[in-house]
Design an enzyme around this catalytic site. Sequence first.
Site, PDB file in Angstrom:
ATOM      1  CG  ASP A  92       4.937  -6.556  -6.450  1.00 48.19           C
ATOM      2  OD1 ASP A  92       4.075  -5.755  -6.064  1.00 48.19           O
ATOM      3  OD2 ASP A  92       6.085  -6.212  -6.804  1.00 48.19           O
ATOM      4  CG  ASP A 123       0.634  -2.990 -12.028  1.00 46.40           C
ATOM      5  OD1 ASP A 123       0.674  -4.103 -11.451  1.00 46.40           O
ATOM      6  OD2 ASP A 123      -0.312  -2.193 -11.872  1.00 46.40           O
ATOM      7  CG  ASP A 168       4.048   0.506  -8.024  1.00 48.41           C
ATOM      8  OD1 ASP A 168       4.314  -0.270  -7.092  1.00 48.41           O
ATOM      9  OD2 ASP A 168       2.915   0.964  -8.236  1.00 48.41           O
ATOM     10  CG  ASP A 169       6.817  -1.393  -4.159  1.00 46.23           C
ATOM     11  OD1 ASP A 169       7.281  -2.308  -3.457  1.00 46.23           O
ATOM     12  OD2 ASP A 169       5.636  -1.400  -4.574  1.00 46.23           O
ATOM     13  CE1 TYR A 192       3.665  -8.151  -0.437  1.00 43.41           C
ATOM     14  CE2 TYR A 192       2.153  -8.598  -2.249  1.00 43.41           C
ATOM     15  CZ  TYR A 192       2.878  -7.700  -1.481  1.00 43.41           C
ATOM     16  OH  TYR A 192       2.811  -6.361  -1.758  1.00 43.41           O
ATOM     17  NE  ARG A 245       0.059  -0.149  -8.514  1.00 41.39           N
ATOM     18  CZ  ARG A 245       0.378  -1.332  -7.977  1.00 41.39           C
ATOM     19  NH1 ARG A 245      -0.359  -1.822  -7.010  1.00 41.39           N
ATOM     20  NH2 ARG A 245       1.401  -2.012  -8.425  1.00 41.39           N
TER      21      ARG A 245
END
Length: 649
Positions: free
Chosen positions: A204, A210, A212-213, A315, A501
């Site tokens: 991320d 947040d 989420d994966d 990233y 989200r």
Amino acid sequence: MLQNNSLLAQLKQQIRQTTPRAEGVIKATDKGFGFLETDDGESYFVPPPAMKQVLHGDRVEAVIHENGDKKSVVPEKLIEAGLDRFVARVQKREGRLAVVPDHPSIKNVLKSRIKNSLDEATIADGDWVVARLVRHPLKTDDRAFFAQIDELVAKSDDPAVPWRVTLARHALEQECPDAGTDWPLIDEGLTREDLTATPFFTIDGEKTRDMDDALHISQRAEGGWRLSVAIADPTAYVEEGHAADLEARTRAFTVYLPGQNVTMLPEQLADDLCSLWEGQERPALACTLDINADGSLGDYRFFAANVKSHAKLAYDSVSDWIEGQGEWAPADDVAEQLTALRELTEARTAWRNEHALVFKDRPDYVFDLDPAGNVLAVRTEERRIANRMIEESMIVANACCADFLAQHIGHGIFNVHRAFEPEKAEAAQEFLAGQEIVVEREALTELARYTELKRALESRDDAWLDARLRRFQGFTSMSAQPGPHFGLGLTAYATWTSPIRKYGDMVNHRLIKRVLKGEQAPAEATQQLTEQLTERRRLNRMAERDVKDWLYVRYLTPAAQNQDTFEAEIMAINRGGMRVRLLENGATAFVPAPLMHSDRSKVVIDDKEGRIQIEGEERYKLGDPLRVVLTEAREETRSLVAKPTAADS
């Protein structure tokens, strides 16, 4: 007497029927006069005295007056007011209260009153408020404009004005939802597989909370890869119909603005209990899918699980490592997975290039803000390899979700995008024919044919053609029924990978769980819900654009004062000039026709074709690069004004 009244009414009706009239929308100018623009493209002059009876955006019926070969109109009947609920600034003069709508084309000062529940003493000159227009001169029994102040949005000196005003304008929530007190796990009757020992990882942004994966990937003995996608599971905490669920349904999405996020779910859930933090065990909905060596999708399986992220990656760090830059390096078990994920990404990209469609990479522009909301810098973030790795993983996972819902239930929340709406397909076909590109109607309306056409058009690398064709294209909408996604070139697409989200993803999670438990699926989502999701996404994007426009003006005011030069590209052309994007920072600026040439009569703008001639020679067209000088930064309208450099004019 009654007979006389009847005759008078008939006479008035006859006069009304014989008087030439026009219906259209009022367009105001800065010089006091305006125009009435009809649906069939006619434009009538509205003189200044008549403009005092209307506002920009009003749809009216007007009487046409002819003076020789000149025509003008006087509005007579209000069909639909252009202003209803609006954001405004308070104006207090000698004890009199008024508001000025925050709209670039409305300069009217509207007399006002304050809603009974508000205290007038708390509202000062220059404050920002939400108001409603309650009287209009063209309404029966109304003699003047009058507004009611319903809500105080922000004090004039509040540093959060850009965010508060923008959210209020689009009627979006200002704060994250209430956290509540306790969030126990729900007994859903699901068997969760224990994957806490499996080395999942997240990639991320540096500041993302947040998450989420999470992913895990391995090589298959027969070639290709096995990818496991674990997704945060808020429906394990939030029951359908719970207050938090109803609030999430209303909000539909988390709003992401520069410097501020307004979450869909309570922050305790979004940023903590559900977020896949490194080293924390979390409930998840997961999918394991096989990707063949050529990038095609094999078998997949959805299941509930408990997972633990073993590494929180960023990233840029991952991209640097893959590209052999920087000093950071992942642990061995993650390094092996990152290498495999890169190979999978290249294979999937190649497959989608041949069998579907791949978006062109465009940079993201990120604002660096200080605590007071001042812009320190605007950074360009390119779509690097790590971004593409996550993107490809999510696309294939969402394609699996669409297939799963279509097969097992027949409905869900699908993202449907038709390249050309049926009513625009014929116009697009005619446009392409005019460019000596002969296509059958099916190439615009059937997915397989369209993907072939799109690849052929992209191979031409014609920015003008791409921009012009976009005018005929449709938008993505939410649908309860499966449908094609022309933008991705896929037969169906349903997201489930961002439930923290996106409310539609929560809906899809619940449907998947119903299938896993062998339960009967509920009725499909209502049209009201899918339309609300579509509209909320539109409002969120407009809010993001509006805040950015405000911040750009503040950030680039010194550049406008210095008359700085920027590389730009033409993104839109209208009758008044052209809109350009500054490539250095992503800001948009307007170049009015008078700044293209000292003699406005020598500037000929064809807004339908997206071309501009100067002194009979084509000088600009959509998609063209050029250099511009920034001349003005107007905070009151959040707009930038530019002119071409001498070399480009």
